[in-house]
Design a protein around this motif. Structure first.
Motif, mmCIF file in Angstrom:
data_model
loop_
_atom_site.group_PDB
_atom_site.id
_atom_site.type_symbol
_atom_site.label_atom_id
_atom_site.label_comp_id
_atom_site.label_asym_id
_atom_site.label_seq_id
_atom_site.Cartn_x
_atom_site.Cartn_y
_atom_site.Cartn_z
ATOM 1 N N UNK A 52 0.821 -1.211 0.000
ATOM 2 C CA UNK A 52 0.000 0.000 0.000
ATOM 3 C C UNK A 52 0.857 1.265 0.000
ATOM 4 N N UNK A 53 2.101 1.181 0.484
ATOM 5 C CA UNK A 53 2.992 2.339 0.493
ATOM 6 C C UNK A 53 2.403 3.533 1.232
ATOM 7 N N UNK A 54 1.967 3.325 2.443
ATOM 8 C CA UNK A 54 1.253 4.354 3.199
ATOM 9 C C UNK A 54 2.239 5.345 3.825
ATOM 10 N N UNK A 55 2.178 6.616 3.432
ATOM 11 C CA UNK A 55 3.074 7.628 4.019
ATOM 12 C C UNK A 55 2.496 8.230 5.299
ATOM 13 N N UNK A 56 3.324 8.921 6.038
ATOM 14 C CA UNK A 56 2.885 9.609 7.259
ATOM 15 C C UNK A 56 1.885 10.699 6.904
ATOM 16 N N UNK A 57 0.983 10.956 7.828
ATOM 17 C CA UNK A 57 0.020 12.031 7.669
ATOM 18 C C UNK A 57 -1.212 11.675 6.868
ATOM 19 N N UNK A 58 -1.293 10.434 6.422
ATOM 20 C CA UNK A 58 -2.461 10.027 5.636
ATOM 21 C C UNK A 58 -3.432 9.240 6.505
ATOM 22 N N UNK A 59 -4.646 9.143 6.010
ATOM 23 C CA UNK A 59 -5.720 8.487 6.735
ATOM 24 C C UNK A 59 -5.914 7.072 6.206
ATOM 25 N N UNK A 60 -6.011 6.134 7.141
ATOM 26 C CA UNK A 60 -6.300 4.744 6.792
ATOM 27 C C UNK A 60 -7.544 4.310 7.557
ATOM 28 N N UNK A 61 -8.093 3.197 7.141
ATOM 29 C CA UNK A 61 -9.227 2.619 7.847
ATOM 30 C C UNK A 61 -8.863 1.183 8.197
ATOM 31 N N UNK A 62 -9.064 0.832 9.452
ATOM 32 C CA UNK A 62 -8.867 -0.538 9.923
ATOM 33 C C UNK A 62 -10.252 -1.136 10.139
ATOM 34 N N UNK A 63 -10.482 -2.302 9.553
ATOM 35 C CA UNK A 63 -11.767 -2.984 9.688
ATOM 36 C C UNK A 63 -11.526 -4.308 10.405
ATOM 37 N N UNK A 64 -12.297 -4.553 11.464
ATOM 38 C CA UNK A 64 -12.178 -5.783 12.244
ATOM 39 C C UNK A 64 -13.523 -6.492 12.249
ATOM 40 N N UNK A 65 -13.474 -7.801 12.088
ATOM 41 C CA UNK A 65 -14.702 -8.597 12.092
ATOM 42 C C UNK A 65 -14.429 -9.912 12.804
ATOM 43 N N UNK A 66 -15.032 -10.071 13.972
ATOM 44 C CA UNK A 66 -14.850 -11.309 14.714
ATOM 45 C C UNK A 66 -15.073 -11.116 16.192
ATOM 46 N N UNK A 67 -14.801 -12.170 16.938
ATOM 47 C CA UNK A 67 -15.133 -12.172 18.362
ATOM 48 C C UNK A 67 -14.313 -11.199 19.198
ATOM 49 N N UNK A 68 -13.103 -10.849 18.774
ATOM 50 C CA UNK A 68 -12.281 -9.911 19.542
ATOM 51 C C UNK A 68 -12.046 -8.604 18.781
ATOM 52 N N UNK A 69 -13.001 -8.240 17.919
ATOM 53 C CA UNK A 69 -12.845 -7.053 17.066
ATOM 54 C C UNK A 69 -12.660 -5.764 17.857
ATOM 55 N N UNK A 70 -13.367 -5.609 18.962
ATOM 56 C CA UNK A 70 -13.251 -4.382 19.750
ATOM 57 C C UNK A 70 -11.851 -4.254 20.346
#
Length: 86
Positions: A52-70
């Motif tokens: 993904x080559x994610x640089x500093x200062x950018x916005x990402x989204x983390x998606x969790x799905x499952x029993x320990x997602x929180x």
């Protein structure tokens, strides 16, 4: 399914940071993905995240799905917060 938006702190997602992040993600049974600029990859894949080559200062989204997602989302957000203060 839950998601969280995070701003990447300096110095960005360099290889060592990605390795640490993937190791953290691997401790959860939930499915974890990371989205950036319309691309979504498995957060448990070093090559996927590096591609993904994610640089500093950018916005990402983390998606969790499952029993320990929180817990997963909270701890991943904490990981990035610690990066800001380091």
């Amino acid at each position: 399914m839950k998601e969280k938006t995070i701003i990447i702190p300096e110095p960005g997602l360099h290889p060592e940071a990605v390795s640490n992040l993937v190791q953290l993600a691997g401790t959860y049974v939930s499915s974890l993905t990371i989205s950036y600029h319309g691309k979504t990859v498995d957060l448990k894949s070093i090559l996927g995240v590096l591609s993904l080559g994610i640089p500093a200062g950018t916005e990402i989204k983390i998606i969790a799905d499952g029993e320990d997602e929180t817990d997963a989302l909270e701890n991943i957000a904490d990981y990035f917060n610690k990066q800001k203060s380091a």
